[in-house]
Design an enzyme around this catalytic site. Sequence first.
Site, PDB file in Angstrom:
ATOM      1  N   ARG A   1       0.833  -1.189   0.000  1.00  0.00           N
ATOM      2  CA  ARG A   1       0.000   0.000   0.000  1.00  0.00           C
ATOM      3  C   ARG A   1       0.877   1.251   0.000  1.00  0.00           C
ATOM      4  O   ARG A   1       2.078   1.170   0.234  1.00  0.00           O
ATOM      5  CB  ARG A   1      -0.911   0.022   1.240  1.00  0.00           C
ATOM      6  CG  ARG A   1      -1.877  -1.153   1.318  1.00  0.00           C
ATOM      7  CD  ARG A   1      -2.721  -1.042   2.570  1.00  0.00           C
ATOM      8  NE  ARG A   1      -3.687  -2.130   2.693  1.00  0.00           N
ATOM      9  CZ  ARG A   1      -3.460  -3.287   3.295  1.00  0.00           C
ATOM     10  NH1 ARG A   1      -2.267  -3.507   3.850  1.00  0.00           N
ATOM     11  NH2 ARG A   1      -4.384  -4.221   3.353  1.00  0.00           N
TER      12      ARG A   1
ATOM     13  N   LYS B   1      -1.621  -2.336   7.319  1.00  0.00           N
ATOM     14  CA  LYS B   1      -2.903  -1.861   7.820  1.00  0.00           C
ATOM     15  C   LYS B   1      -3.272  -2.633   9.080  1.00  0.00           C
ATOM     16  O   LYS B   1      -3.065  -3.838   9.171  1.00  0.00           O
ATOM     17  CB  LYS B   1      -3.980  -2.068   6.748  1.00  0.00           C
ATOM     18  CG  LYS B   1      -5.310  -1.424   7.057  1.00  0.00           C
ATOM     19  CD  LYS B   1      -6.258  -1.598   5.897  1.00  0.00           C
ATOM     20  CE  LYS B   1      -7.594  -0.924   6.151  1.00  0.00           C
ATOM     21  NZ  LYS B   1      -8.529  -1.098   5.007  1.00  0.00           N
TER      22      LYS B   1
ATOM     23  N   HIS C   1      -2.633   2.596  -5.785  1.00  0.00           N
ATOM     24  CA  HIS C   1      -3.404   1.386  -5.528  1.00  0.00           C
ATOM     25  C   HIS C   1      -3.586   0.569  -6.803  1.00  0.00           C
ATOM     26  O   HIS C   1      -3.801  -0.651  -6.731  1.00  0.00           O
ATOM     27  CB  HIS C   1      -4.767   1.748  -4.934  1.00  0.00           C
ATOM     28  CG  HIS C   1      -5.199   0.817  -3.844  1.00  0.00           C
ATOM     29  ND1 HIS C   1      -4.558   0.728  -2.630  1.00  0.00           N
ATOM     30  CD2 HIS C   1      -6.195  -0.106  -3.794  1.00  0.00           C
ATOM     31  CE1 HIS C   1      -5.147  -0.187  -1.875  1.00  0.00           C
ATOM     32  NE2 HIS C   1      -6.138  -0.709  -2.565  1.00  0.00           N
TER      33      HIS C   1
ATOM     34  N   ARG D   1      -0.911  -1.851  -6.857  1.00  0.00           N
ATOM     35  CA  ARG D   1      -1.227  -2.945  -5.938  1.00  0.00           C
ATOM     36  C   ARG D   1      -2.144  -3.961  -6.630  1.00  0.00           C
ATOM     37  O   ARG D   1      -1.939  -5.173  -6.515  1.00  0.00           O
ATOM     38  CB  ARG D   1      -1.882  -2.375  -4.686  1.00  0.00           C
ATOM     39  CG  ARG D   1      -2.334  -3.402  -3.666  1.00  0.00           C
ATOM     40  CD  ARG D   1      -2.822  -2.665  -2.416  1.00  0.00           C
ATOM     41  NE  ARG D   1      -3.537  -3.538  -1.495  1.00  0.00           N
ATOM     42  CZ  ARG D   1      -2.948  -4.306  -0.577  1.00  0.00           C
ATOM     43  NH1 ARG D   1      -1.636  -4.330  -0.492  1.00  0.00           N
ATOM     44  NH2 ARG D   1      -3.666  -5.053   0.238  1.00  0.00           N
TER      45      ARG D   1
ATOM     46  N   HIS E   1      -4.631  -8.892   3.246  1.00  0.00           N
ATOM     47  CA  HIS E   1      -6.075  -8.770   3.366  1.00  0.00           C
ATOM     48  C   HIS E   1      -6.553  -9.450   4.650  1.00  0.00           C
ATOM     49  O   HIS E   1      -6.080 -10.532   5.005  1.00  0.00           O
ATOM     50  CB  HIS E   1      -6.767  -9.419   2.160  1.00  0.00           C
ATOM     51  CG  HIS E   1      -6.665  -8.608   0.923  1.00  0.00           C
ATOM     52  ND1 HIS E   1      -6.917  -9.113  -0.338  1.00  0.00           N
ATOM     53  CD2 HIS E   1      -6.319  -7.305   0.721  1.00  0.00           C
ATOM     54  CE1 HIS E   1      -6.744  -8.172  -1.249  1.00  0.00           C
ATOM     55  NE2 HIS E   1      -6.385  -7.062  -0.624  1.00  0.00           N
TER      56      HIS E   1
ATOM     57  N   TYR F   1     -10.288  -9.655  -7.840  1.00  0.00           N
ATOM     58  CA  TYR F   1      -9.374  -9.829  -8.969  1.00  0.00           C
ATOM     59  C   TYR F   1      -9.841 -10.951  -9.896  1.00  0.00           C
ATOM     60  O   TYR F   1      -9.541 -10.932 -11.086  1.00  0.00           O
ATOM     61  CB  TYR F   1      -7.959 -10.105  -8.459  1.00  0.00           C
ATOM     62  CG  TYR F   1      -7.462  -9.022  -7.537  1.00  0.00           C
ATOM     63  CD1 TYR F   1      -7.198  -7.745  -8.011  1.00  0.00           C
ATOM     64  CD2 TYR F   1      -7.301  -9.257  -6.172  1.00  0.00           C
ATOM     65  CE1 TYR F   1      -6.770  -6.731  -7.162  1.00  0.00           C
ATOM     66  CE2 TYR F   1      -6.877  -8.254  -5.321  1.00  0.00           C
ATOM     67  CZ  TYR F   1      -6.615  -6.995  -5.816  1.00  0.00           C
ATOM     68  OH  TYR F   1      -6.206  -6.003  -4.976  1.00  0.00           O
TER      69      TYR F   1
END
Length: 329
Positions: free
Chosen positions: A159, A184, A256, A259, A282, A291
């Site tokens: 990120r 995150k 992003h 990413r 995630h 995706y």
Amino acid sequence: MTALSATLQAFFTDRLIRQRQASPHTLAAYRDTLRLMLVFAAARHDTEPSRLEFNDLDAACVGDFLDHLERHRGNSARTRNARLAAIRSLFRFAALRYPEYAATIERVLAIPPKRFERRLVTFLTEEELDVLLSAPARSTWTGRRDHALLRLAAQTGLRASELIGPHCADIHLGSGAHVSCIGKGRKQRITPVTSNMAAVLRVWLAERAGQPADPLFPTQTGRMISRDALEHRLARYVEIAARNCPSLQRKRVTLHTLRHTAATRLLRAGVDTSVIALWLGHEQIETTHIYLHADLELKERTLAKTTPANTAPGRYRPPDKLLAFLEAL
């Protein structure tokens, strides 16, 4: 001091900082949301923000503020919902301190989030990525820094905050080369890098010549580069790359997007979605399924495997034996 002013101060100092130990990003997001709401409410009631009370921030005012974000500030439904989440967090905190405003607080908490369309993610093809990575002028120090940074982003899927945060000591280029970062949710992440990426980082670290605690990708003054500056430079490189690759003109490329590109490359290489979820950090594996929906080439390859072999085109014509059997029933 009004009840609202006291609650705002306690919300940040006690609730967010002391109790929840919220990150600086969370504090900044909540601060900006509440600042915008106070400015809107002060103009609505023609009073100073310091004199506002909870009754001034009723459900009608909050609803109009959320509509104002979309109509006049151009915010998306996602941003509107994020602002609403910050407001609801404040009012849930206030409900325990000021029960006399329970009716007003209850109506604000009842405001539902707005539904929105989930668009397909944008990613770059191999050709587009190669053109973009060649856009930085590697004859300059800044260009070599940006080339290493963008290449790292496309290979690891980090990120924006994870690209800005690492220090020189967070890069390990020995056996099992990898980059360490705080992801995150304050999770410690370790992401491997390829041998080619390790070679690029080795050259950059030698030129960077920084101390272990120095930023890996600093500004020319040695400070940590900001996200806004990084996005601005990426936009410039996209503009340069689009001259040689017109398909980039039809895409909105951000950090992003790189990413998403890293995740799509892993998916096309046959990597399981559970591994990709761990790779990207995630929280839930279902997040990685976006995706699968976005990659048309992957769907076409799957469809080719399921096409029945030796099936002649045209309508089905039953044989005479089947017709005779059906007539005899």
